[in-house]
Write an enzyme that holds these catalytic residues in place. Structure first.
Site, PDB file in Angstrom:
ATOM      1  N   ASP A  52       0.863  -1.183   0.000  1.00 57.71           N
ATOM      2  CA  ASP A  52       0.000   0.000   0.000  1.00 57.71           C
ATOM      3  C   ASP A  52       0.897   1.230   0.000  1.00 57.71           C
ATOM      4  OD1 ASP A  52      -1.654   2.143   0.395  1.00 57.71           O
ATOM      5  OD2 ASP A  52      -2.851   1.208   1.987  1.00 57.71           O
ATOM      6  N   HIS A  80      -5.726  12.287  13.569  1.00 59.07           N
ATOM      7  CA  HIS A  80      -6.819  12.115  12.596  1.00 59.07           C
ATOM      8  C   HIS A  80      -7.935  11.221  13.135  1.00 59.07           C
ATOM      9  CE1 HIS A  80      -4.531  14.200   9.605  1.00 59.07           C
ATOM     10  NE2 HIS A  80      -3.544  13.314   9.627  1.00 59.07           N
ATOM     11  N   ASP A 136       1.739  19.380  12.992  1.00 59.92           N
ATOM     12  CA  ASP A 136       1.789  18.381  11.920  1.00 59.92           C
ATOM     13  C   ASP A 136       1.306  19.061  10.630  1.00 59.92           C
ATOM     14  OD1 ASP A 136       1.592  15.044  11.659  1.00 59.92           O
ATOM     15  OD2 ASP A 136       0.362  16.150  10.214  1.00 59.92           O
ATOM     16  N   HIS A 139      -0.576  17.913   8.365  1.00 59.92           N
ATOM     17  CA  HIS A 139      -1.965  17.568   8.022  1.00 59.92           C
ATOM     18  C   HIS A 139      -2.919  18.166   9.048  1.00 59.92           C
ATOM     19  CE1 HIS A 139       0.497  14.219   6.311  1.00 59.92           C
ATOM     20  NE2 HIS A 139      -0.282  14.437   5.263  1.00 59.92           N
ATOM     21  N   ASP A 151       6.161  16.138   9.740  1.00 61.71           N
ATOM     22  CA  ASP A 151       5.997  16.121   8.281  1.00 61.71           C
ATOM     23  C   ASP A 151       5.855  17.550   7.758  1.00 61.71           C
ATOM     24  OD1 ASP A 151       3.530  16.402   9.510  1.00 61.71           O
ATOM     25  OD2 ASP A 151       2.690  14.554   8.681  1.00 61.71           O
ATOM     26  N   TYR A 186       7.865  11.724   8.076  1.00 66.39           N
ATOM     27  CA  TYR A 186       8.130  10.523   7.281  1.00 66.39           C
ATOM     28  C   TYR A 186       9.477  10.536   6.584  1.00 66.39           C
ATOM     29  CZ  TYR A 186       3.313  10.371   8.569  1.00 66.39           C
ATOM     30  OH  TYR A 186       2.179  10.393   9.326  1.00 66.39           O
TER      31      TYR A 186
HETATM   32  N1  Q9C Z   1      -0.455  12.200  -0.743  1.00 64.98           N
HETATM   33  C1  Q9C Z   1      -0.261  11.735   9.714  1.00 64.98           C
HETATM   34  O1  Q9C Z   1       0.665  12.428   9.324  1.00 64.98           O
HETATM   35  N2  Q9C Z   1      -2.226  10.121   2.910  1.00 64.98           N
HETATM   36  N3  Q9C Z   1      -1.109  11.166   8.860  1.00 64.98           N
HETATM   37  C2  Q9C Z   1      -2.316  11.339   2.219  1.00 64.98           C
HETATM   38  C3  Q9C Z   1      -1.545  12.436   0.143  1.00 64.98           C
HETATM   39  C4  Q9C Z   1      -2.612  10.085   4.284  1.00 64.98           C
HETATM   40  C5  Q9C Z   1      -1.004  11.383   7.450  1.00 64.98           C
HETATM   41  C6  Q9C Z   1      -2.024  11.159   0.760  1.00 64.98           C
HETATM   42  C7  Q9C Z   1      -1.664  10.828   5.186  1.00 64.98           C
HETATM   43  C8  Q9C Z   1      -1.957  10.614   6.641  1.00 64.98           C
HETATM   44  C9  Q9C Z   1      -0.427  11.484  11.156  1.00 64.98           C
HETATM   45 ZN    ZN Z   2       0.789  14.464   9.231  1.00 66.74          ZN
END
Ligand code: Q9C
Ligand code: ZN
Length: 532
Positions: free
Chosen positions: A20, A135, A172, A174, A265, A305
């Protein structure tokens, strides 16, 4: 009082068991890389190490539904195919037989950290955890997150430690929509998040991530979203966001505890964020947060990441928590136009709810009735008129000071030296400006009048240069300076410099005397001056 580092190596157990590409970045090496970085720099050894415990199901129930907790409990016994099928029910989530255990450790680590800080065992700390949490929602996993550790920690802090106001800072990259949903009608938790948004073209693609989502009901104004509409945001943008949005609101909110959803991130190199802020920036952000809540800052790892960037940023944050000075920020400290637009739009959206944003025409002019439509006393202006006036004045002063810092973050002159004629032969290092200009004669004479020691020409000349130097320090033209003054006039010159600094609106003045020096008499003791 020190810094706690909460960790358990079992949190490296959960991992992706199938292909994935979206989920593979949330890997066990994230934790090992961060921990190794801390060990290599000798930072882990300076922290109080706490071994994470599992959160109880009652603790999970502070935020999550019993059915959702039971569902997660059940995942421990599932095979890979069943886990993959269940994961598919959620957006950007994978389950592993150890996920339930890891996620309970992640929550437990956050709770242990809050307990250590609230009992005074440590001043602050970091929980190094995975899976992340911000999230996740009452009954849903989302974006690699299973249980919302920071949200549970906030409820726990209120329930077990009797707190009334908790600030959550989510840096973060996001949007922590899970945390937003949990607290959207709750005025006891101020939730701030910045996030990559790109006008809703970035995950999780939500309308409610925009600046005009400000909370609901009693919680109006206690959700603060700063959407970044371009990638490439850097140190100047992040600092501007703190100085112009988060800190004014946070000062006004006056939290008893700061929880950080510390995702890295948002740092340079991260494939998700595509931002440019360097690891050092997180030392500065951490330092700024420590002015709140008597320094009670509990950080909990969320995303991040790029292993090297993650590890460096974690180290910077821990260094700042330990009280080390922050390294200078690199790059031109000029915010992007798009960042300023975002900042302006949050300030406008939040202005109805916060006095500190009601200066400078940031908001459309609103009548008091607009702030409080039902005619009940506005929950946002809970104080008497005198306090309100004083607070407004303070915030105006702070705001204009911050504006100056932002417009002129790196003074053009690093060091200026104000010398009197006989010292002028000194050879100065390159880059040091020899300051020969002087304050206006009337100004220096007015300051000098009460002091016999300043009657002499030589002393007066020196004073003029000191006053000029002081002006350049206060208006941001010069970063630091050295001035010489004839020995008999030292105490008088210092006295004038202190009064002058205070009269120019300095909020705090530290005066350090090397050698014998009497404390200038009759200076009003209003708490702004420390002489040592
Ligand atoms: N390219 C956290 O950083 N995928 N979660 C997004 C966009 C999900 C991130 C795809 C990213 C979740 C905790
Ligand atoms: Zn994030």
């Amino acid at each position: 009082m020190g810094t706690a580092l909460v960790y358990h190596e079992d949190m490296t157990a959960a991992r992706l068991l199938w292909e994935d590409p979206e989920c593979e970045i949330e890997c066990p090496q994230r934790l090992t890389a961060a921990l190794e970085g801390l060990q290599q720099r000798g930072l882990e050894q300076r922290c109080l190490r706490l071994v994470a415990r599992e959160a109880s199901e009652a603790e999970l129930g502070l935020v999550h539904s019993p059915e959702y907790v039971a569902l997660l409990r059940g995942t421990q016994a599932l095979g890979t195919q069943e886990l993959q099928a269940l994961s598919g029910q959620y957006d950007a989530v994978y389950f592993h037989p150890r996920t339930f255990h890891c996620a309970r450790l992640a929550v437990g680590a956050a709770l242990q950290l809050v307990d250590a800080v609230m009992t005074g065992a440590v001043r602050n700390g970091l929980a190094l955890v995975r899976p992340p949490g911000h999230h996740s929602q009452r009954a849903a996993a989302n974006g690699f997150c299973v249980f919302n550790s920071v949200a549970i920690a906030a409820r726990h802090a209120k329930q077990k430690h009797g707190l009334h106001r908790v600030l959550i800072v989510d840096w973060d990259v996001h949007h922590g929509q899970g945390t937003q949903y949990i607290f959207e009608d709750d005025p006891s938790v101020l939730y701030f998040s910045w996030h990559r948004y790109e006008h809703r073209r970035f995950w999780p693609y939500l309308r409610e991530s925009d600046a005009d989502a400000v909370g609901q009901g009693q919680g109006l104004g206690f959700t603060v979203n700063l959407p970044w509409n371009q990638v490439g945001m850097g140190n100047a943008d992040y600092m501007a966001a703190f100085l112009h949005v988060l800190l004014p609101l946070a000062f006004e909110f006056d939290p008893e505890l700061v929880l950080v959803s510390a995702g890295f991130d948002s740092a340079i190199g991260d494939p998700e964020g595509q931002m440019q802020a360097t690891p050092e920036c997180f030392a500065h952000l951490t330092q700024l947060l420590q002015v709140l809540a008597d320094g009670r800052v509990c950080a909990v790892l969320e995303g991040g990441y790029h292993l090297e960037s993650l590890s460096q940023s974690v180290c910077m944050m821990v260094q700042a928590l330990l009280g080390d000075p922050a390294p200078p920020l690199s790059g031109p400290m000029v915010p992007h136009g798009s960042a300023l637009e975002s900042i302006q739009s949050v300030r406008a959206a939040q202005a109805p709810y916060w006095m500190s944003l009601q200066q400078q025409g940031a908001a459309p002019v609103l009548s008091p009735s607009t702030c409080s439509p039902e005619g009940k006393p506005s929950p946002l202006l809970p104080w008497g008129p005198e306090f309100k006036a004083a607070a407004t004045q303070t915030m105006a002063a702070l705001s204009s000071l911050l504006d100056k810092l932002c417009l002129n973050p790196t003074p053009p002159v690093r060091t200026a030296v104000a010398l009197t004629a006989p010292d002028a032969a000194l050879v100065l290092p390159p880059g040091v400006l020899c300051q020969e200009r002087s304050a206006l004669p009337e100004e220096m004479q007015a300051w000098a009048r009460p002091h016999k020691a300043l009657a002499q020409d030589k002393a007066l000349t020196a004073l003029g240069r000191v006053l000029y130097l002081l002006d350049r320090l206060l208006d941001g033209q010069v970063s630091s300076g050295i001035a010489a003054t004839p020995a008999p006039a030292t105490a008088a010159t210092l006295d004038v410099a202190i009064r002058c600094g205070l009269s120019h609106g300095a909020q705090r003045l530290l005066c350090v005397a090397v050698g014998q020096l009497d404390r200038p008499p009759d200076l009003t003791d209003d708490g702004r001056l420390v002489v040592s």
